[in-house]
Design a protein around this motif. Structure first.
Motif, short mmCIF file in Angstrom:
data_model
loop_
_atom_site.label_atom_id
_atom_site.label_comp_id
_atom_site.label_asym_id
_atom_site.label_seq_id
_atom_site.Cartn_x
_atom_site.Cartn_y
_atom_site.Cartn_z
N VAL A 23 39.46 38.15 43.56
CA VAL A 23 40.63 38.56 44.34
C VAL A 23 40.91 37.49 45.39
O VAL A 23 40.03 36.74 45.79
N HIS A 24 42.16 37.44 45.84
CA HIS A 24 42.47 36.59 46.99
C HIS A 24 41.79 37.21 48.20
O HIS A 24 41.78 38.43 48.36
N THR A 25 41.19 36.40 49.04
CA THR A 25 40.43 36.88 50.19
C THR A 25 41.23 37.89 51.00
O THR A 25 42.37 37.64 51.35
N GLY A 26 40.60 39.04 51.24
CA GLY A 26 41.22 40.10 52.03
C GLY A 26 42.17 40.99 51.24
O GLY A 26 42.72 41.94 51.80
N LYS A 27 42.35 40.74 49.96
CA LYS A 27 43.26 41.53 49.13
C LYS A 27 42.47 42.45 48.22
O LYS A 27 41.25 42.38 48.13
N SER A 28 43.17 43.34 47.52
CA SER A 28 42.50 44.32 46.66
C SER A 28 43.02 44.33 45.23
O SER A 28 42.77 45.29 44.50
N THR A 29 43.72 43.31 44.83
CA THR A 29 44.19 43.21 43.45
C THR A 29 43.51 42.03 42.79
O THR A 29 43.59 40.90 43.27
N GLY A 30 42.81 42.31 41.67
CA GLY A 30 42.15 41.24 40.95
C GLY A 30 43.16 40.28 40.34
O GLY A 30 44.33 40.63 40.14
N THR A 42 32.20 42.98 48.61
CA THR A 42 32.61 41.63 48.22
C THR A 42 31.41 40.69 48.19
O THR A 42 30.38 40.95 48.80
N LEU A 43 31.59 39.61 47.46
CA LEU A 43 30.63 38.50 47.42
C LEU A 43 31.42 37.20 47.50
O LEU A 43 32.59 37.16 47.09
N PRO A 44 30.79 36.13 47.94
CA PRO A 44 31.46 34.83 47.92
C PRO A 44 31.72 34.41 46.47
O PRO A 44 30.93 34.70 45.57
N ILE A 45 32.79 33.69 46.24
CA ILE A 45 33.14 33.23 44.89
C ILE A 45 32.03 32.35 44.30
O ILE A 45 31.85 32.31 43.09
N ALA A 46 31.26 31.70 45.14
CA ALA A 46 30.16 30.85 44.67
C ALA A 46 29.12 31.63 43.86
O ALA A 46 28.36 31.05 43.10
N GLU A 47 29.11 32.94 44.00
CA GLU A 47 28.16 33.79 43.29
C GLU A 47 28.62 34.12 41.86
O GLU A 47 27.86 34.71 41.09
N LEU A 48 29.83 33.77 41.49
CA LEU A 48 30.42 34.16 40.21
C LEU A 48 29.52 33.88 39.01
O LEU A 48 29.25 34.76 38.21
N GLU A 49 29.04 32.67 38.90
CA GLU A 49 28.24 32.31 37.72
C GLU A 49 26.83 32.89 37.75
O GLU A 49 26.14 32.90 36.74
N GLU A 50 26.41 33.41 38.91
CA GLU A 50 25.08 34.02 39.03
C GLU A 50 25.08 35.48 38.58
O GLU A 50 24.02 36.05 38.34
N LEU A 51 26.25 36.09 38.46
CA LEU A 51 26.35 37.49 38.05
C LEU A 51 26.08 37.63 36.56
O LEU A 51 26.38 36.72 35.78
N ARG A 52 25.55 38.78 36.17
CA ARG A 52 25.35 39.04 34.74
C ARG A 52 26.70 38.97 34.04
O ARG A 52 27.70 39.51 34.53
N ALA A 53 26.75 38.31 32.91
CA ALA A 53 28.00 38.09 32.19
C ALA A 53 28.76 39.39 31.93
O ALA A 53 29.99 39.43 32.04
#
Length: 72
Positions: A23-30, A42-53
């Protein structure tokens, strides 16, 4: 700027993570167009690849990747 926002699903004993959306920071629409609860975690975008697929929204990830410069 973007961040990750969680979508929950009902589960025995409460709730479980269904998907993480970009999502855009502070927004609620993916980026996929899905509306999320404004108070969702929320999590930082840097965590994206660390999440289970299986917990990453494929459409959001694809949309986010399309915004990155080649090679990132």
């Amino acid at each position: 700027m973007v961040e990750l926002k969680v979508e929950f699903r009902p589960a025995p004993g409460g709730r479980a993570i269904h998907l993480w959306h970009v999502v855009h920071t502070g927004k609620s629409t993916g980026l996929c167009g899905h509306e999320l609860t404004p108070a969702a975690g929320t999590l930082p975008i840097a965590e994206l690849e660390e999440l289970r697929a299986e917990t990453r929204c494929v459409a959001c990830r694809r949309a986010y990747r399309a915004t990155l410069p080649p090679g990132d």
